[in-house]
Scaffold this motif. Structure first.
Motif, PDB file in Angstrom:
ATOM      1  N   LYS A  19      87.498  -8.043  86.633  1.00  0.00           N
ATOM      2  CA  LYS A  19      88.315  -8.333  87.816  1.00  0.00           C
ATOM      3  C   LYS A  19      87.671  -7.732  89.077  1.00  0.00           C
ATOM      4  CE  LYS A  19      92.929  -7.472  89.646  1.00  0.00           C
ATOM      5  NZ  LYS A  19      93.296  -8.681  90.308  1.00  0.00           N
ATOM      6  N   ARG A  20      87.289  -6.459  88.954  1.00  0.00           N
ATOM      7  CA  ARG A  20      86.765  -5.743  90.112  1.00  0.00           C
ATOM      8  C   ARG A  20      85.481  -6.381  90.653  1.00  0.00           C
ATOM      9  NH1 ARG A  20      83.718  -1.263  89.637  1.00  0.00           N
ATOM     10  NH2 ARG A  20      84.257  -1.034  87.440  1.00  0.00           N
ATOM     11  N   ARG A  21      84.630  -6.852  89.745  1.00  0.00           N
ATOM     12  CA  ARG A  21      83.344  -7.379  90.178  1.00  0.00           C
ATOM     13  C   ARG A  21      83.295  -8.911  90.227  1.00  0.00           C
ATOM     14  NH1 ARG A  21      79.252  -4.393  91.003  1.00  0.00           N
ATOM     15  NH2 ARG A  21      79.204  -5.949  92.634  1.00  0.00           N
ATOM     16  N   GLY A  22      84.473  -9.538  90.129  1.00  0.00           N
ATOM     17  CA  GLY A  22      84.503 -10.990  90.339  1.00  0.00           C
ATOM     18  C   GLY A  22      83.898 -11.792  89.201  1.00  0.00           C
ATOM     19  N   PHE A  23      84.078 -11.313  87.964  1.00  0.00           N
ATOM     20  CA  PHE A  23      83.677 -12.143  86.817  1.00  0.00           C
ATOM     21  C   PHE A  23      84.834 -13.067  86.417  1.00  0.00           C
ATOM     22  CE2 PHE A  23      80.411  -8.905  86.292  1.00  0.00           C
ATOM     23  CZ  PHE A  23      79.342  -9.607  85.774  1.00  0.00           C
ATOM     24  N   VAL A  24      86.027 -12.487  86.253  1.00  0.00           N
ATOM     25  CA  VAL A  24      87.172 -13.274  85.765  1.00  0.00           C
ATOM     26  C   VAL A  24      88.419 -12.898  86.570  1.00  0.00           C
ATOM     27  CG1 VAL A  24      88.619 -13.821  83.761  1.00  0.00           C
ATOM     28  CG2 VAL A  24      86.217 -13.214  83.411  1.00  0.00           C
ATOM     29  N   PHE A  25      89.131 -13.922  87.042  1.00  0.00           N
ATOM     30  CA  PHE A  25      90.414 -13.705  87.714  1.00  0.00           C
ATOM     31  C   PHE A  25      91.524 -14.336  86.877  1.00  0.00           C
ATOM     32  CE2 PHE A  25      87.425 -14.498  91.432  1.00  0.00           C
ATOM     33  CZ  PHE A  25      87.229 -13.150  91.698  1.00  0.00           C
ATOM     34  N   GLY A  36      97.757 -18.098  79.951  1.00  0.00           N
ATOM     35  CA  GLY A  36      96.697 -18.794  79.208  1.00  0.00           C
ATOM     36  C   GLY A  36      95.633 -19.401  80.092  1.00  0.00           C
ATOM     37  N   SER A  37      95.696 -19.123  81.411  1.00  0.00           N
ATOM     38  CA  SER A  37      94.687 -19.708  82.301  1.00  0.00           C
ATOM     39  C   SER A  37      93.957 -18.604  83.080  1.00  0.00           C
ATOM     40  CB  SER A  37      95.376 -20.722  83.223  1.00  0.00           C
ATOM     41  OG  SER A  37      95.107 -20.484  84.566  1.00  0.00           O
ATOM     42  N   PHE A  38      92.659 -18.751  83.175  1.00  0.00           N
ATOM     43  CA  PHE A  38      91.818 -17.776  83.885  1.00  0.00           C
ATOM     44  C   PHE A  38      90.782 -18.535  84.695  1.00  0.00           C
ATOM     45  CE2 PHE A  38      93.466 -15.541  80.249  1.00  0.00           C
ATOM     46  CZ  PHE A  38      93.733 -14.268  80.731  1.00  0.00           C
ATOM     47  N   ASP A  39      90.317 -17.916  85.780  1.00  0.00           N
ATOM     48  CA  ASP A  39      89.266 -18.527  86.603  1.00  0.00           C
ATOM     49  C   ASP A  39      88.031 -17.635  86.559  1.00  0.00           C
ATOM     50  OD1 ASP A  39      91.131 -20.457  87.321  1.00  0.00           O
ATOM     51  OD2 ASP A  39      91.743 -19.381  89.130  1.00  0.00           O
ATOM     52  N   TYR A  40      86.871 -18.246  86.463  1.00  0.00           N
ATOM     53  CA  TYR A  40      85.636 -17.474  86.534  1.00  0.00           C
ATOM     54  C   TYR A  40      85.207 -17.335  87.984  1.00  0.00           C
ATOM     55  CZ  TYR A  40      85.284 -17.782  81.496  1.00  0.00           C
ATOM     56  OH  TYR A  40      85.540 -17.652  80.167  1.00  0.00           O
ATOM     57  N   GLY A  41      84.990 -16.095  88.409  1.00  0.00           N
ATOM     58  CA  GLY A  41      84.601 -15.814  89.798  1.00  0.00           C
ATOM     59  C   GLY A  41      83.096 -15.968  89.984  1.00  0.00           C
ATOM     60  N   PRO A  42      82.597 -15.525  91.153  1.00  0.00           N
ATOM     61  CA  PRO A  42      81.188 -15.771  91.501  1.00  0.00           C
ATOM     62  C   PRO A  42      80.176 -15.280  90.451  1.00  0.00           C
ATOM     63  CG  PRO A  42      82.398 -15.043  93.418  1.00  0.00           C
ATOM     64  CD  PRO A  42      83.349 -14.926  92.264  1.00  0.00           C
ATOM     65  N   TYR A  43      80.353 -14.084  89.895  1.00  0.00           N
ATOM     66  CA  TYR A  43      79.406 -13.650  88.857  1.00  0.00           C
ATOM     67  C   TYR A  43      79.767 -14.264  87.499  1.00  0.00           C
ATOM     68  CZ  TYR A  43      77.800 -10.267  92.298  1.00  0.00           C
ATOM     69  OH  TYR A  43      77.302  -9.689  93.434  1.00  0.00           O
ATOM     70  N   GLY A  44      81.070 -14.493  87.276  1.00  0.00           N
ATOM     71  CA  GLY A  44      81.508 -15.093  86.009  1.00  0.00           C
ATOM     72  C   GLY A  44      80.940 -16.480  85.804  1.00  0.00           C
ATOM     73  N   VAL A  45      80.942 -17.264  86.885  1.00  0.00           N
ATOM     74  CA  VAL A  45      80.443 -18.637  86.729  1.00  0.00           C
ATOM     75  C   VAL A  45      78.941 -18.619  86.447  1.00  0.00           C
ATOM     76  CG1 VAL A  45      80.083 -19.095  89.214  1.00  0.00           C
ATOM     77  CG2 VAL A  45      80.470 -20.978  87.663  1.00  0.00           C
ATOM     78  N   GLU A  46      78.226 -17.635  87.027  1.00  0.00           N
ATOM     79  CA  GLU A  46      76.784 -17.537  86.746  1.00  0.00           C
ATOM     80  C   GLU A  46      76.568 -17.177  85.270  1.00  0.00           C
ATOM     81  OE1 GLU A  46      74.391 -18.220  88.871  1.00  0.00           O
ATOM     82  OE2 GLU A  46      75.430 -18.189  90.804  1.00  0.00           O
ATOM     83  N   GLN A 416      74.560  -3.148  91.210  1.00  0.00           N
ATOM     84  CA  GLN A 416      73.777  -4.127  90.434  1.00  0.00           C
ATOM     85  C   GLN A 416      73.815  -3.803  88.941  1.00  0.00           C
ATOM     86  OE1 GLN A 416      72.727  -6.933  91.678  1.00  0.00           O
ATOM     87  NE2 GLN A 416      73.272  -6.388  93.767  1.00  0.00           N
ATOM     88  N   ASP A 417      73.843  -2.499  88.595  1.00  0.00           N
ATOM     89  CA  ASP A 417      73.944  -2.124  87.175  1.00  0.00           C
ATOM     90  C   ASP A 417      75.220  -2.701  86.569  1.00  0.00           C
ATOM     91  OD1 ASP A 417      71.625  -0.679  87.369  1.00  0.00           O
ATOM     92  OD2 ASP A 417      72.609   1.274  87.575  1.00  0.00           O
ATOM     93  N   GLU A 418      76.307  -2.635  87.335  1.00  0.00           N
ATOM     94  CA  GLU A 418      77.610  -3.095  86.827  1.00  0.00           C
ATOM     95  C   GLU A 418      77.655  -4.589  86.561  1.00  0.00           C
ATOM     96  OE1 GLU A 418      80.915   0.070  88.407  1.00  0.00           O
ATOM     97  OE2 GLU A 418      80.987  -1.985  89.159  1.00  0.00           O
ATOM     98  N   ILE A 419      76.799  -5.343  87.253  1.00  0.00           N
ATOM     99  CA  ILE A 419      76.804  -6.790  86.993  1.00  0.00           C
ATOM    100  C   ILE A 419      75.588  -7.199  86.161  1.00  0.00           C
ATOM    101  CG2 ILE A 419      78.194  -7.321  89.041  1.00  0.00           C
ATOM    102  CD1 ILE A 419      75.525  -8.389  90.297  1.00  0.00           C
ATOM    103  N   GLY A 420      74.806  -6.199  85.726  1.00  0.00           N
ATOM    104  CA  GLY A 420      73.742  -6.481  84.762  1.00  0.00           C
ATOM    105  C   GLY A 420      72.442  -6.982  85.349  1.00  0.00           C
ATOM    106  N   THR A 421      72.184  -6.716  86.647  1.00  0.00           N
ATOM    107  CA  THR A 421      70.946  -7.214  87.281  1.00  0.00           C
ATOM    108  C   THR A 421      69.728  -6.445  86.747  1.00  0.00           C
ATOM    109  OG1 THR A 421      72.240  -7.666  89.250  1.00  0.00           O
ATOM    110  CG2 THR A 421      69.842  -7.627  89.529  1.00  0.00           C
ATOM    111  N   PRO A 422      68.781  -7.138  86.107  1.00  0.00           N
ATOM    112  CA  PRO A 422      67.673  -6.419  85.448  1.00  0.00           C
ATOM    113  C   PRO A 422      66.762  -5.661  86.414  1.00  0.00           C
ATOM    114  CG  PRO A 422      67.792  -8.694  84.674  1.00  0.00           C
ATOM    115  CD  PRO A 422      68.735  -8.583  85.823  1.00  0.00           C
ATOM    116  N   HIS A 423      66.574  -6.183  87.646  1.00  0.00           N
ATOM    117  CA  HIS A 423      65.646  -5.524  88.574  1.00  0.00           C
ATOM    118  C   HIS A 423      66.200  -5.452  89.988  1.00  0.00           C
ATOM    119  CE1 HIS A 423      62.697  -6.950  85.475  1.00  0.00           C
ATOM    120  NE2 HIS A 423      62.374  -5.677  85.577  1.00  0.00           N
TER     121      HIS A 423
END
Ligand code: ATP
Length: 465
Positions: A19-25, A36-46, A416-423
């Motif tokens: 929720k905090r990082r915009g993966f799933v709302f 039963g319904s959820f939306d994928y946010g900007p990082y979630g959709v990626e 970036q660590d929290e959203i898993g960015t490798p570099h």
């Protein structure tokens, strides 16, 4: 057995991060949510797109004899009569007489380690339920006062294309699974491509089920996405092809970086009458081992049903032996949303770098929403910002990148660590030539180790790839 950190706590941490990082709302959040319904946010959709791309790569690109399809969500209603969904796609539902909460009877029994499933008759389920009534409690209010168990059909109806007032007498359906679209296109694919049995058709798409009690976050939704592959095979080869796909699908998760101990096979206790074999691949979610994917040997039931209901022959003639038969089907079926939750569970980690503790998503590079983040060391120095913008333009042509000039570099690393960015790539004064030997080089920091390297901008894209 659950893994050591498979706790409620871990689930809470994952949902909070999402929720905090915009993966799933939560779906329709401003209206108080929609169960039963959820939306994928900007990082979630990626992440979701990357999961789908990885599946497509493994199932279509790497396979010589599997082709893709994207069939309609709403089909001729007869499809769902032929498939058996109109008559029998139901779950056993029981209502609490005190608070009216509806629950899945088989799930309540499962918590007592008592087996029941939707393939049993309603009488059988009621007998088992009655035998355990004194131990069964409503998950909402704790009462033991349940009604009788009844079957509830999961197919969702729609009036798409039907303009009569009482359209529910002749409804169309939102598909309950994507594979029916594959079966009804079996002939089209056969007639228009060069495939020969054995061959497969793969599809990714939305499916809808009126789940009685959606729960466990995105694990059980009413609108969800499936990634399914149906392999059409000669009758004699069904079981050997099945064994191959059962092994391949397990290996797929291991190759993606999942720990083998977090995966296991679970054989279905109760097969539908036409099935030859059915195993689930279960994953160790924070709430324990649950179905992630199903691998099924389905005989020729599906094509035979569509032949009967449509009147169109589904027979295949072997070009070498002239043998005629209706192909048998080996199916692999996995939910995108369950894979998403499994990925978040598997790769979520906490550690400390130096003195600082952090949350880090150790995502495989292929799945990471952002592959590289580009930072100017200071946002108030135009020469640094300009150079960073040039580097961003260079890398973003090749991969999903993010530009961040907000806060100190340490904070940017944490984000970036929290959203898993490798570099992460930092442009500093040395990049601009303060130290002439380092002109046009940047610092590249590794997510997993925190180690930093100096790389020439000219080499950067290759390095990151
Ligand atoms: P379950 O027993 O958990 O209800 P199922 O056996 O009905 O699942 P299938 O019909 O075999 O599931 O569907 C194939 C895959 O689709 C499942 O393995 C799962 O990953 C996914 N799936 C099924 N139902 C849902 C749902 N309500 N929400 C999210 N994913 C789902």
């Amino acid at each position: 057995m659950t893994n050591p950190d498979s706790t409620q706590n871990k689930m809470e941490k994952i949902t909070a991060l999402c929720k905090r990082r915009g993966f799933v709302f939560a779906g329709s959040e401003i209206y108080g949510g929609f169960v039963g319904s959820f939306d994928y946010g900007p990082y979630g959709v990626e992440l979701a797109n990357n999961i789908k791309a990885a599946w497509w790569e493994a199932m279509v690109q790497h396979e010589r004899n599997i082709v893709g399809l994207d069939s309609a969500i709403v089909t001729h209603p007869k499809v769902w009569e032929a498939s058996g969904h109109v008559g029998g796609f139901s779950d056993p539902m029981v209502e609490c007489k005190e608070c009216n909460t509806r629950s899945r009877a088989d799930h309540l029994l499962e918590e007592l380690d008592v087996f029941a499933d939707e393939k049993m008759t309603i009488e059988e389920i009621n007998t088992i339920f009655d035998a355990n009534r004194d131990k069964l409690v409503c998950p909402k209010c704790g009462s033991k006062n349940f009604g009788v168990v009844r079957k509830f059909n999961l197919l969702a109806q729609t009036n798409l294309g039907n303009f009569s007032e009482d359209w529910s007498k002749e409804p169309a359906y939102l598909r309950g699974e994507t594979c029916q679209g594959i079966y009804i296109n079996f002939k089209n694919v056969l007639d228009t491509t060069r495939v020969k049995v054995p061959f497969g058709i793969a599809q990714i798409g939305k499916a809808f089920r009126n789940e009685i009690a959606p729960r466990q976050y995105i694990f059980r939704k009413r609108e969800f996405e499936q990634m399914e592959m149906q392999m059409f095979v000669a009758p004699a080869e069904e079981m050997s092809v099945y064994d191959i796909w059962k092994a391949k699908r397990m290996q797929y998760y291991i190759d993606m970086g999942f720990k083998p101990e977090n995966l296991r096979f679970h054989e279905h206790e109760n097969l539908v009458f036409y099935a030859k074999a059915a195993f689930d691949i279960e994953y160790n979610f924070p709430f324990g081992f649950k179905e992630l994917e199903g691998v099924h040997a389905r005989g020729n039931y599906d094509l035979t049903q569509h032949q009967t209901f449509s009147g169109v022959s589904m027979e295949y003639t072997d070009p070498y032996t002239n043998e005629k038969y209706i192909p048998h089907v080996v199916e692999t079926s996995v939910g995108l949303d369950r894979t998403f939750l499994a990925v978040m569970t598997e790769f979520y980690d906490e550690d400390t770098i130096g003195e600082e503790s952090r949350i880090v998503l150790r995502l495989p590079k292929k799945l990471a929403p952002i592959k590289v983040a580009v930072f100017p060391l200071l946002r108030n120095r135009p020469e640094l910002v300009q150079k960073a913008e040039e580097v961003f333009a260079l890398v973003s042509k090749e991969m999903r990148a993010e530009f961040d000039d907000n806060g100190n570099v340490g904070k940017r690393y944490r984000r970036q660590d929290e959203i898993g960015t490798p570099h992460c790539v930092t442009i500093d004064f040395d990049t601009l030539g303060e130290n002439p030997e380092l002109l046009d080089t940047v610092t590249v920091r590794n997510r997993d180790t925190g180690a930093q390297e100096r790389i020439a901008i000219a080499e950067l894209v290759n390095y990151l790839k």
